[in-house]
Design a protein around this motif. Structure first.
Motif, PDB file in Angstrom:
ATOM      1  N   ASP A  34       0.815  -1.211   0.000  1.00 56.88           N
ATOM      2  CA  ASP A  34       0.000   0.000   0.000  1.00 56.88           C
ATOM      3  C   ASP A  34       0.844   1.255   0.000  1.00 56.88           C
ATOM      4  O   ASP A  34       0.340   2.339   0.211  1.00 56.88           O
ATOM      5  CB  ASP A  34      -1.002  -0.003   1.160  1.00 56.88           C
ATOM      6  CG  ASP A  34      -0.319   0.013   2.511  1.00 56.88           C
ATOM      7  OD1 ASP A  34      -0.864  -0.560   3.442  1.00 56.88           O
ATOM      8  OD2 ASP A  34       0.766   0.606   2.622  1.00 56.88           O
ATOM      9  N   SER A  35       2.157   1.078  -0.262  1.00 54.48           N
ATOM     10  CA  SER A  35       3.000   2.266  -0.311  1.00 54.48           C
ATOM     11  C   SER A  35       2.556   3.171  -1.426  1.00 54.48           C
ATOM     12  O   SER A  35       2.554   2.781  -2.584  1.00 54.48           O
ATOM     13  CB  SER A  35       4.453   1.859  -0.548  1.00 54.48           C
ATOM     14  OG  SER A  35       5.167   2.987  -0.957  1.00 54.48           O
ATOM     15  N   PRO A  36       2.150   4.376  -1.102  1.00 57.90           N
ATOM     16  CA  PRO A  36       1.708   5.264  -2.159  1.00 57.90           C
ATOM     17  C   PRO A  36       2.889   5.795  -2.962  1.00 57.90           C
ATOM     18  O   PRO A  36       2.715   6.303  -4.041  1.00 57.90           O
ATOM     19  CB  PRO A  36       1.004   6.394  -1.422  1.00 57.90           C
ATOM     20  CG  PRO A  36       1.256   6.170   0.020  1.00 57.90           C
ATOM     21  CD  PRO A  36       2.156   5.011   0.199  1.00 57.90           C
ATOM     22  N   GLY A  37       4.112   5.645  -2.443  1.00 57.24           N
ATOM     23  CA  GLY A  37       5.277   6.135  -3.170  1.00 57.24           C
ATOM     24  C   GLY A  37       5.085   7.591  -3.506  1.00 57.24           C
ATOM     25  O   GLY A  37       4.946   8.430  -2.627  1.00 57.24           O
ATOM     26  N   HIS A  38       5.007   7.889  -4.788  1.00 54.25           N
ATOM     27  CA  HIS A  38       4.819   9.268  -5.182  1.00 54.25           C
ATOM     28  C   HIS A  38       3.348   9.648  -5.228  1.00 54.25           C
ATOM     29  O   HIS A  38       2.997  10.700  -5.693  1.00 54.25           O
ATOM     30  CB  HIS A  38       5.461   9.503  -6.539  1.00 54.25           C
ATOM     31  CG  HIS A  38       6.947   9.469  -6.470  1.00 54.25           C
ATOM     32  ND1 HIS A  38       7.674  10.524  -5.996  1.00 54.25           N
ATOM     33  CD2 HIS A  38       7.821   8.499  -6.764  1.00 54.25           C
ATOM     34  CE1 HIS A  38       8.938  10.209  -6.026  1.00 54.25           C
ATOM     35  NE2 HIS A  38       9.075   8.993  -6.486  1.00 54.25           N
ATOM     36  N   TYR A  39       2.488   8.747  -4.779  1.00 57.79           N
ATOM     37  CA  TYR A  39       1.061   9.029  -4.862  1.00 57.79           C
ATOM     38  C   TYR A  39       0.470   8.999  -3.476  1.00 57.79           C
ATOM     39  O   TYR A  39      -0.117   8.000  -3.058  1.00 57.79           O
ATOM     40  CB  TYR A  39       0.359   7.991  -5.742  1.00 57.79           C
ATOM     41  CG  TYR A  39       1.139   7.661  -6.970  1.00 57.79           C
ATOM     42  CD1 TYR A  39       1.057   8.477  -8.092  1.00 57.79           C
ATOM     43  CD2 TYR A  39       1.974   6.546  -7.014  1.00 57.79           C
ATOM     44  CE1 TYR A  39       1.792   8.190  -9.218  1.00 57.79           C
ATOM     45  CE2 TYR A  39       2.692   6.261  -8.143  1.00 57.79           C
ATOM     46  CZ  TYR A  39       2.612   7.082  -9.243  1.00 57.79           C
ATOM     47  OH  TYR A  39       3.334   6.796 -10.357  1.00 57.79           O
ATOM     48  N   PRO A  40       0.633  10.065  -2.683  1.00 56.40           N
ATOM     49  CA  PRO A  40       0.160  10.014  -1.303  1.00 56.40           C
ATOM     50  C   PRO A  40      -1.359   9.897  -1.214  1.00 56.40           C
ATOM     51  O   PRO A  40      -2.080  10.386  -2.070  1.00 56.40           O
ATOM     52  CB  PRO A  40       0.635  11.345  -0.714  1.00 56.40           C
ATOM     53  CG  PRO A  40       0.928  12.204  -1.869  1.00 56.40           C
ATOM     54  CD  PRO A  40       1.253  11.328  -3.018  1.00 56.40           C
ATOM     55  N   ALA A  41      -1.800   9.200  -0.155  1.00 56.07           N
ATOM     56  CA  ALA A  41      -3.227   8.977   0.015  1.00 56.07           C
ATOM     57  C   ALA A  41      -3.918  10.255   0.490  1.00 56.07           C
ATOM     58  O   ALA A  41      -3.287  11.193   0.949  1.00 56.07           O
ATOM     59  CB  ALA A  41      -3.434   7.864   1.033  1.00 56.07           C
ATOM     60  N   ASP A  43      -5.731  12.738   2.833  1.00 54.46           N
ATOM     61  CA  ASP A  43      -5.519  12.920   4.260  1.00 54.46           C
ATOM     62  C   ASP A  43      -6.238  14.165   4.701  1.00 54.46           C
ATOM     63  O   ASP A  43      -5.861  15.262   4.346  1.00 54.46           O
ATOM     64  CB  ASP A  43      -4.016  13.024   4.534  1.00 54.46           C
ATOM     65  CG  ASP A  43      -3.754  13.361   5.982  1.00 54.46           C
ATOM     66  OD1 ASP A  43      -2.714  13.931   6.260  1.00 54.46           O
ATOM     67  OD2 ASP A  43      -4.629  13.068   6.815  1.00 54.46           O
ATOM     68  N   VAL A 138       2.460  13.814  -8.714  1.00 52.70           N
ATOM     69  CA  VAL A 138       2.868  15.144  -8.252  1.00 52.70           C
ATOM     70  C   VAL A 138       3.973  15.693  -9.150  1.00 52.70           C
ATOM     71  O   VAL A 138       4.892  14.963  -9.525  1.00 52.70           O
ATOM     72  CB  VAL A 138       3.370  15.072  -6.793  1.00 52.70           C
ATOM     73  CG1 VAL A 138       3.964  16.401  -6.361  1.00 52.70           C
ATOM     74  CG2 VAL A 138       2.234  14.703  -5.869  1.00 52.70           C
TER      75      VAL A 138
END
Lengths: 165, 438
Positions: A34-41, A43, A138
């Protein structure tokens, strides 16, 4: 009796090591999944008043650095407002009048104080630094966005002072 | 206040929290690592209540210290990697337990060094959080590194065949441990600047394009100097680590196999030359090929190490039940043999797994960052620690000739421990930077 308890404790020392490693690996795998890496969840705590950003938006722009079309020349600059759509349609913020562009090809928008690039299911794809954009991503200062034979550079003044020069 | 700073402050405030799950995973893993350390200390206490009490107290305080670091980061919203601190906690607790078991006096000193190391780690993550400015001082690193390596030749003290120690009365220091950090920083800043030219080359030699002397000469000079110094200090293990880290970083920066192969060729040539020039090198190689004829003299250490590992079996003899004290230097370089004897094959594999996880996280940090300098520092630090662990574990199991280097985070030794905690801090800062950028 005491000797047996000590024996059990000795091997539980070894067992604890493996329990630790097991949990470590398990959480590392779930972190990868579930690591969003460059795509943060999403919040809620990070939601920002968008008005704050519009004050700075005049410093955020797309500059044409390469183009096969006459109406777009290298050096042409487009200011990014809250949203900017690139496409063949006349109403787009940046019109690319060529067959390789879809009607609504891609868009750049503000969310949580960041600028995001999204491909609007175009036929020929949008490329960020020569990597195809398959979900919103991003943008950072200096990123190159390519649509067909037109390349833009994303410029965000004052962002990450160290890396942009 | 100029507009630029205002803009930056503003951006910091507006930066989204993104993945704000806090450091819960780190906390849970630290609980497990703490349980592991306490189980070991409890065994020591129950089997020998007098000296074991210190071990128990040290294990409790060390675990608490790791939690304090965790709480401090949590409070400061530090966003460095969540897995590296627990892995380090497990490794250094293993070291602490085994040192108390081998010799309580070493255990107490190691305990103090772990606390100092953690304090240094906190300082690094606090003061060097914006570490990019470090790329500006590459020739200072080179000079400082050379001076630090020369000092022990004149003022040093010989220990275990290597003259690499500085004696400060109350404590001794091994400068080559700290030079490791300078090597990584120098190479990262130099390679970032000259990467393009090293990749493309400016002149061609037949089918090969090579860069001009102004690009490769500083590299070659650095390496010749530091290797020569290390040969004079007779510290072969450290020379091997420097050289392999150097090759790894050049390959990572340029992705040209030619440099790696050329470097390995140079290394083989150097190794052959050393074999014929130096008696102590020849002795090491002969022991490696067959330790049994020398079992009473030079081969004693390797032979004892192999006996210890063999007698451990799969599950080990149990903590405190083996006879690891027969191995010379068991508290520093050969601690892995003691772990294998008392925790068995499984314990040894567990330690290897911890190092593999450490390397995996390090490479992941290097891949996650967008900046070349960050990526090179992260991969260099990871390569350094990984190679060091590999070289010594391969040495004690007779896969490679035994060369004296410490097992990172486990072996006894203040310089080594503090230097490795600084490297850990750099890795964490790089991941913090990558996470905060989102």
């Amino acid at each position: 009796m005491f000797a047996v308890a000590l024996m059990i404790l000795r091997y539980s020392f070894l067992l604890m090591l493996f329990i630790f490693i097991f949990r470590l690996v398990k959480w590392m795998i779930s972190d990868l999944q579930d690591s969003p890496g460059h795509y943060p969840a999403e919040d809620p705590a990070g939601l920002l008043p968008e008005e704050n950003m519009s004050g700075q938006s005049s410093d955020v722009k797309l500059i044409v650095i390469e183009s096969s079309l006459e109406e777009l020349e290298p050096g042409d600059t487009f200011i990014i407002g809250p949203e900017l759509v690139i496409g063949r349609a006349g109403g787009s913020s940046i019109v690319i009048n060529d067959s390789f562009a879809s009607t609504r090809h891609s868009r750049v928008y503000i969310k949580q104080g960041q600028y995001w690039l999204e491909d609007l299911k175009s036929t020929n794809g949008t490329f960020l630094n020569e990597v195809i954009v398959d979900r919103p991503i991003v943008l950072a200062d200096g990123d190159r966005i390519r649509i067909g034979k037109v390349t833009f550079q994303f410029v965000r003044w004052g962002h990450e002072v160290g890396s942009s020069n | 206040m100029n507009p630029g700073t205002f803009e930056l402050n503003n951006l910091n405030l507006l930066r989204p929290r993104g993945r704000d799950r806090g450091r819960k995973i780190e906390f849970k893993l630290l609980v497990l690592a703490g349980g592991y350390a306490l189980a070991g200390a409890l065994v020591l206490y129950l089997s020998e209540p007098v000296s074991g009490l210190n071990a128990l107290a040290a294990a409790v305080v060390t675990t608490a210290a790791f939690f304090i670091v965790h709480i401090f980061w949590n409070k400061n919203r530090y966003r460095g990697d969540l897995f590296l601190l627990p892995v380090t906690a497990a490794l250094s607790s293993t070291g602490l337990i085994f040192l108390f078991r081998l010799n309580p006096a070493y255990g107490m000193r190691q305990f103090a060094w772990i606390l100092i190391g953690l304090a240094v780690l906190v300082l690094v993550t606090r003061l060097l959080a914006n570490f990019r400015f470090l790329s500006e001082y590459k020739y200072i690193y080179a000079m400082a590194g050379i001076v630090a390596l020369i000092l022990p030749i004149f003022f040093g003290k010989e220990q275990g065949g290597a003259k690499s120690w500085l004696d400060f009365g109350i404590f001794q220091m091994q400068p080559s441990e700290f030079v490791k950090i300078l090597v990584v920083l120098f190479l990262a800043s130099f390679l970032v600047e000259n990467r393009e030219i090293l990749i493309k080359g400016t002149r061609s030699m037949g089918w090969l394009s090579v860069p001009g002397p102004s690009e490769w000469a500083p590299l070659a000079a650095m390496w010749a100097i530091s290797l020569l110094i290390l040969v004079f200090q007779r510290d072969l293990g450290t020379a091997l680590i420097y050289f392999s880290t150097f090759l790894a970083m050049v390959y990572i920066a340029t992705s040209r196999a030619f440099y790696a192969l050329f470097g390995m060729g140079l290394f083989v040539a150097g190794a052959v030359a050393c074999f014929f020039l130096f008696d102590h090198v020849r002795a090491r190689v002969e022991i490696w090929l067959n330790p049994w004829p020398y079992i009473d003299t030079t081969g004693y250490q390797v032979a004892q190490s192999l006996f210890a590992i063999g007698s451990g079996g799969v599950l080990g003899t149990g903590l405190g039940q083996g006879y690891p004290n027969f191995i010379p230097a068991v508290h520093t370089d050969l601690i892995f043999s003691a772990i294998c004897e008392e925790m068995g094959l499984l314990g040894g594999v567990g330690i290897l797994l911890l190092f593999i996880i450490f390397i995996f996280r390090g490479i992941k940090i290097a891949l996650n960052t967008k900046d070349d300098f960050d990526a090179l520092v992260a991969s260099g630090a990871t390569a350094l620690l990984g190679l060091q662990a590999f070289i010594i574990i391969a040495g004690v199991t007779k896969l490679l000739p035994l060369t004296g280097v410490t097992l990172p985070y486990i072996s006894y030794g203040g310089s080594s421990l503090v230097a490795n905690f600084i490297l850990l801090g750099l890795l964490l800062n790089i991941s913090n930077e990558a996470e905060s950028r989102l």
